[in-house]
Design an enzyme around this catalytic site. Structure first.
Site, PDB file in Angstrom:
ATOM      1  N   PHE A  13     -32.340 -10.715  16.119  1.00 30.96           N
ATOM      2  CA  PHE A  13     -31.178 -10.001  16.646  1.00 30.96           C
ATOM      3  C   PHE A  13     -31.583  -8.558  16.895  1.00 30.96           C
ATOM      4  O   PHE A  13     -32.209  -7.943  16.033  1.00 30.96           O
ATOM      5  CB  PHE A  13     -30.028 -10.082  15.633  1.00 30.96           C
ATOM      6  CG  PHE A  13     -28.682  -9.965  16.263  1.00 30.96           C
ATOM      7  CD1 PHE A  13     -27.986  -8.776  16.219  1.00 30.96           C
ATOM      8  CD2 PHE A  13     -28.101 -11.043  16.896  1.00 30.96           C
ATOM      9  CE1 PHE A  13     -26.747  -8.651  16.797  1.00 30.96           C
ATOM     10  CE2 PHE A  13     -26.853 -10.938  17.477  1.00 30.96           C
ATOM     11  CZ  PHE A  13     -26.171  -9.748  17.438  1.00 30.96           C
ATOM     12  N   VAL A  45     -30.502 -10.591  10.116  1.00 27.71           N
ATOM     13  CA  VAL A  45     -30.761 -10.029   8.788  1.00 27.71           C
ATOM     14  C   VAL A  45     -30.186 -10.915   7.686  1.00 27.71           C
ATOM     15  O   VAL A  45     -30.809 -11.119   6.647  1.00 27.71           O
ATOM     16  CB  VAL A  45     -30.205  -8.587   8.698  1.00 27.71           C
ATOM     17  CG1 VAL A  45     -30.180  -8.087   7.275  1.00 27.71           C
ATOM     18  CG2 VAL A  45     -31.026  -7.659   9.582  1.00 27.71           C
ATOM     19  N   PHE A  46     -29.014 -11.481   7.912  1.00 26.05           N
ATOM     20  CA  PHE A  46     -28.377 -12.330   6.908  1.00 26.05           C
ATOM     21  C   PHE A  46     -29.224 -13.563   6.594  1.00 26.05           C
ATOM     22  O   PHE A  46     -29.138 -14.124   5.500  1.00 26.05           O
ATOM     23  CB  PHE A  46     -26.980 -12.747   7.390  1.00 26.05           C
ATOM     24  CG  PHE A  46     -26.128 -13.340   6.315  1.00 26.05           C
ATOM     25  CD1 PHE A  46     -25.485 -12.527   5.387  1.00 26.05           C
ATOM     26  CD2 PHE A  46     -25.953 -14.710   6.225  1.00 26.05           C
ATOM     27  CE1 PHE A  46     -24.690 -13.072   4.385  1.00 26.05           C
ATOM     28  CE2 PHE A  46     -25.164 -15.261   5.228  1.00 26.05           C
ATOM     29  CZ  PHE A  46     -24.528 -14.441   4.307  1.00 26.05           C
ATOM     30  N   ALA A  69     -32.329  -4.458  12.472  1.00 22.98           N
ATOM     31  CA  ALA A  69     -31.450  -3.380  12.931  1.00 22.98           C
ATOM     32  C   ALA A  69     -30.033  -3.944  13.019  1.00 22.98           C
ATOM     33  O   ALA A  69     -29.768  -4.818  13.853  1.00 22.98           O
ATOM     34  CB  ALA A  69     -31.904  -2.858  14.291  1.00 22.98           C
ATOM     35  N   HIS A  77     -18.341  -6.282   9.950  1.00 28.70           N
ATOM     36  CA  HIS A  77     -19.368  -7.310   9.791  1.00 28.70           C
ATOM     37  C   HIS A  77     -20.736  -6.713   9.443  1.00 28.70           C
ATOM     38  O   HIS A  77     -21.457  -7.245   8.596  1.00 28.70           O
ATOM     39  CB  HIS A  77     -19.470  -8.135  11.088  1.00 28.70           C
ATOM     40  CG  HIS A  77     -20.498  -9.207  11.063  1.00 28.70           C
ATOM     41  ND1 HIS A  77     -20.319 -10.389  10.378  1.00 28.70           N
ATOM     42  CD2 HIS A  77     -21.729  -9.282  11.636  1.00 28.70           C
ATOM     43  CE1 HIS A  77     -21.400 -11.137  10.533  1.00 28.70           C
ATOM     44  NE2 HIS A  77     -22.264 -10.496  11.293  1.00 28.70           N
ATOM     45  N   LEU A 102     -37.382  -2.631   2.093  1.00 29.97           N
ATOM     46  CA  LEU A 102     -36.271  -2.658   3.026  1.00 29.97           C
ATOM     47  C   LEU A 102     -36.577  -1.810   4.258  1.00 29.97           C
ATOM     48  O   LEU A 102     -36.556  -0.584   4.203  1.00 29.97           O
ATOM     49  CB  LEU A 102     -35.011  -2.149   2.318  1.00 29.97           C
ATOM     50  CG  LEU A 102     -33.692  -2.288   3.044  1.00 29.97           C
ATOM     51  CD1 LEU A 102     -33.357  -3.752   3.292  1.00 29.97           C
ATOM     52  CD2 LEU A 102     -32.579  -1.636   2.235  1.00 29.97           C
TER      53      LEU A 102
END
Length: 136
Positions: A13, A45-46, A69, A77, A102
């Site tokens: 994404f 990312v999730f 990002a 969200h 991270l």
């Protein structure tokens, strides 16, 4: 000899941004006499924790960097995604006793701000290498 062998988990994404972050991360790893030896791309990312876990299980991976990002949308969200993903990343780092750095930008970030923060991939590599060295 490579000092630190790093696995990278990269979000597809906003790939126009995360691809640049990954390239900077690879360059910086070489500068630090380390190497990103494996890259796993995930939808977002999730979705990172499962790929992070796969890398952490490997004996030939000393640390993992996450690259993503998370850009602000019309809802909260972006905050939920970052909060839950980063918590799980910390848990995995502790479970496997290996650094998970991270390199994810956001939340509450515009696309322009995301472009201005592509160096976070480089920063994640820096943190991963330092942590491996300091924990040896």
């Amino acid at each position: 000899m490579v000092k630190v062998r790093i696995g990278a988990v990269v979000s597809e994404f906003n790939y126009d941004i995360t691809h640049m972050m990954l390239e900077l991360a690879k360059e910086h790893a070489k500068f630090l006499e380390s190497e990103i030896t494996e890259v796993i791309t995930v939808p977002g990312v999730f979705d990172m924790p499962l790929a992070i876990k796969k890398l952490l299980k490997q004996e030939d991976i000393d640390a993992v960097v996450t690259i993503g990002a998370v850009i602000e949308g019309a809802t909260s969200h972006d905050e939920i995604v970052i909060q839950h993903a980063s918590r799980k990343m910390t848990d995995l780092s502790l479970d496997y006793s290996k650094p998970v750095a991270l390199g994810i930008t956001g939340p509450k970030m515009t696309r322009l701000e995301a472009h201005q923060r592509i160096d976070y991939g480089k920063r994640a590599v820096e943190a991963a290498v330092k942590m491996v060295e300091r924990l040896q």
